[in-house]
Design an enzyme around this catalytic site. Structure first.
Site, PDB file in Angstrom:
ATOM      1  N   TYR A 160      -7.306  23.212 -12.883  1.00  0.00           N
ATOM      2  CA  TYR A 160      -7.936  24.016 -13.937  1.00  0.00           C
ATOM      3  C   TYR A 160      -9.408  23.618 -14.026  1.00  0.00           C
ATOM      4  O   TYR A 160      -9.915  23.184 -15.051  1.00  0.00           O
ATOM      5  CB  TYR A 160      -7.218  23.864 -15.281  1.00  0.00           C
ATOM      6  CG  TYR A 160      -7.346  25.108 -16.133  1.00  0.00           C
ATOM      7  CD1 TYR A 160      -6.686  26.278 -15.767  1.00  0.00           C
ATOM      8  CD2 TYR A 160      -8.131  25.127 -17.272  1.00  0.00           C
ATOM      9  CE1 TYR A 160      -6.812  27.431 -16.519  1.00  0.00           C
ATOM     10  CE2 TYR A 160      -8.268  26.280 -18.025  1.00  0.00           C
ATOM     11  CZ  TYR A 160      -7.599  27.429 -17.641  1.00  0.00           C
ATOM     12  OH  TYR A 160      -7.728  28.583 -18.384  1.00  0.00           O
ATOM     13  N   GLU A 185     -16.882  23.323 -15.088  1.00  0.00           N
ATOM     14  CA  GLU A 185     -18.211  22.900 -14.632  1.00  0.00           C
ATOM     15  C   GLU A 185     -18.312  21.379 -14.477  1.00  0.00           C
ATOM     16  O   GLU A 185     -19.059  20.876 -13.635  1.00  0.00           O
ATOM     17  CB  GLU A 185     -19.277  23.428 -15.594  1.00  0.00           C
ATOM     18  CG  GLU A 185     -20.711  23.130 -15.185  1.00  0.00           C
ATOM     19  CD  GLU A 185     -21.085  23.619 -13.788  1.00  0.00           C
ATOM     20  OE1 GLU A 185     -21.917  22.959 -13.138  1.00  0.00           O
ATOM     21  OE2 GLU A 185     -20.547  24.650 -13.329  1.00  0.00           O
ATOM     22  N   HIS A 188     -15.936  19.407 -13.330  1.00  0.00           N
ATOM     23  CA  HIS A 188     -15.410  19.130 -11.988  1.00  0.00           C
ATOM     24  C   HIS A 188     -16.390  19.589 -10.910  1.00  0.00           C
ATOM     25  O   HIS A 188     -16.580  18.917  -9.898  1.00  0.00           O
ATOM     26  CB  HIS A 188     -14.077  19.858 -11.778  1.00  0.00           C
ATOM     27  CG  HIS A 188     -12.996  19.443 -12.710  1.00  0.00           C
ATOM     28  ND1 HIS A 188     -12.525  20.254 -13.711  1.00  0.00           N
ATOM     29  CD2 HIS A 188     -12.287  18.287 -12.806  1.00  0.00           C
ATOM     30  CE1 HIS A 188     -11.567  19.630 -14.366  1.00  0.00           C
ATOM     31  NE2 HIS A 188     -11.403  18.435 -13.848  1.00  0.00           N
ATOM     32  N   GLY A 244     -15.509  11.544 -13.677  1.00  0.00           N
ATOM     33  CA  GLY A 244     -16.365  11.870 -14.813  1.00  0.00           C
ATOM     34  C   GLY A 244     -16.293  10.802 -15.890  1.00  0.00           C
ATOM     35  O   GLY A 244     -15.222  10.260 -16.176  1.00  0.00           O
TER      36      GLY A 244
END
Length: 282
Positions: free
Chosen positions: A32, A35, A37, A147
């Site tokens: 899913y 931005e 990722h 992240g």
């Protein structure tokens, strides 16, 4: 871009790539893609000759009452994001492919897990570390990209890679935000219209705290209380935690100094959002 669904084929490809001297940038995800990722993929593209993306919703890291079945999935969208951002190989295994039999071995994480999200999710980081041990062995990356939105996960992974001498460079990447400051997340789709308007106050509370620290406040409890009160004033969400720790050790601090993380989790009606900032205080 080639889509690979079996461990055997993915491992065969990456072994040959590494043997030929190619560098591999790896971005592990649960799909899913958004931005945030895409930013990881672009960074991997800049720094490596080959980019491998994995999309796998890992059941080991979900607790019994968590949203495994609800977790959003859209492989067509993921394929498009992958193609647009220069992915060479999309590794998309089934649960049966990754876990053909019950695990005889799992990775237990003994530090950095008893605070923040880990405190309320026993076994979560064991699931993360176990799937990453498998994925690193399958994709043989030179660098792996994560992240900082889940900064506790980054701290755990850095420790795990160091402890097991895994030959991969962990590259933390800054949080990607919407224009109004809300951290991008696959779970933002669960916010109601009203909650979506309130949600940017999470980041605003962190920015306010940062300003207070930069103005000289060094008492951790004063800062975390300010953050809680701000969120409770400007949103209908329930503050799960607003905590400040040394980073990446995640040790408790009373006085703010050195590298620290200020992290929050807030429950709205159908979703729990997390956010954080890290800063170095002299």
């Amino acid at each position: 871009m080639k889509i690979v669904t079996t461990v055997q084929e993915m491992q065969h490809i990456t072994k040959e790539l590494r043997a030929s001297g190619k560098s591999i940038g790896f971005v592990p995800t649960m799909g899913y893609l958004h931005e945030g990722h895409a930013t990881l993929l672009r960074k991997a593209r800049e720094e490596n000759e080959i980019v491998v993306l994995s999309v796998f919703v890992n059941p080991l890291q979900f607790g019994p009452n968590e949203d495994l079945d609800r977790y959003p999935r859209d492989i067509d969208r993921d394929e498009n994001v992958a193609k647009e951002n220069g992915v060479d190989y999309l590794f998309y295994p089934s649960v049966e492919e990754m876990y053909p039999a019950e695990q005889t071995t799992t990775v237990e994480v003994v530090k950095r897990t008893d605070v923040l999200c880990g405190k309320q999710r026993p076994g979560h980081f064991a699931g993360v570390a176990t799937v990453l041990m498998k994925l690193f062995n399958i994709t043989l990356p030179t660098r792996a990209y994560f992240g900082m939105k889940d900064a506790q996960q980054v701290a755990v992974i850095e420790g795990f890679v160091a402890d097991f001498n895994i030959p991969v460079i962990i590259v933390p990447v800054d949080i990607v935000r919407e224009e109004d400051g809300l951290a991008k997340s696959s779970r933002n789709v669960y916010l109601s219209q009203k909650e979506r308007k309130e949600a940017p106050h999470l980041y605003r509370s962190l920015c306010m705290a940062k300003e207070r620290i930069e103005a000289g406040e060094r008492n951790a409890e004063i800062i975390t209380t300010l953050v809680k009160e701000y969120i409770e004033t400007y949103t209908k969400g329930t503050v799960d935690y607003a905590d400040l720790y040394a980073y990446p050790s995640l040790q408790v601090v009373d006085q703010i100094e050195g590298r620290i993380i200020l992290a929050i989790a807030v429950k709205f009606e159908n979703v729990r959002l997390i956010d954080n900032i890290t800063l170095t205080v002299k």
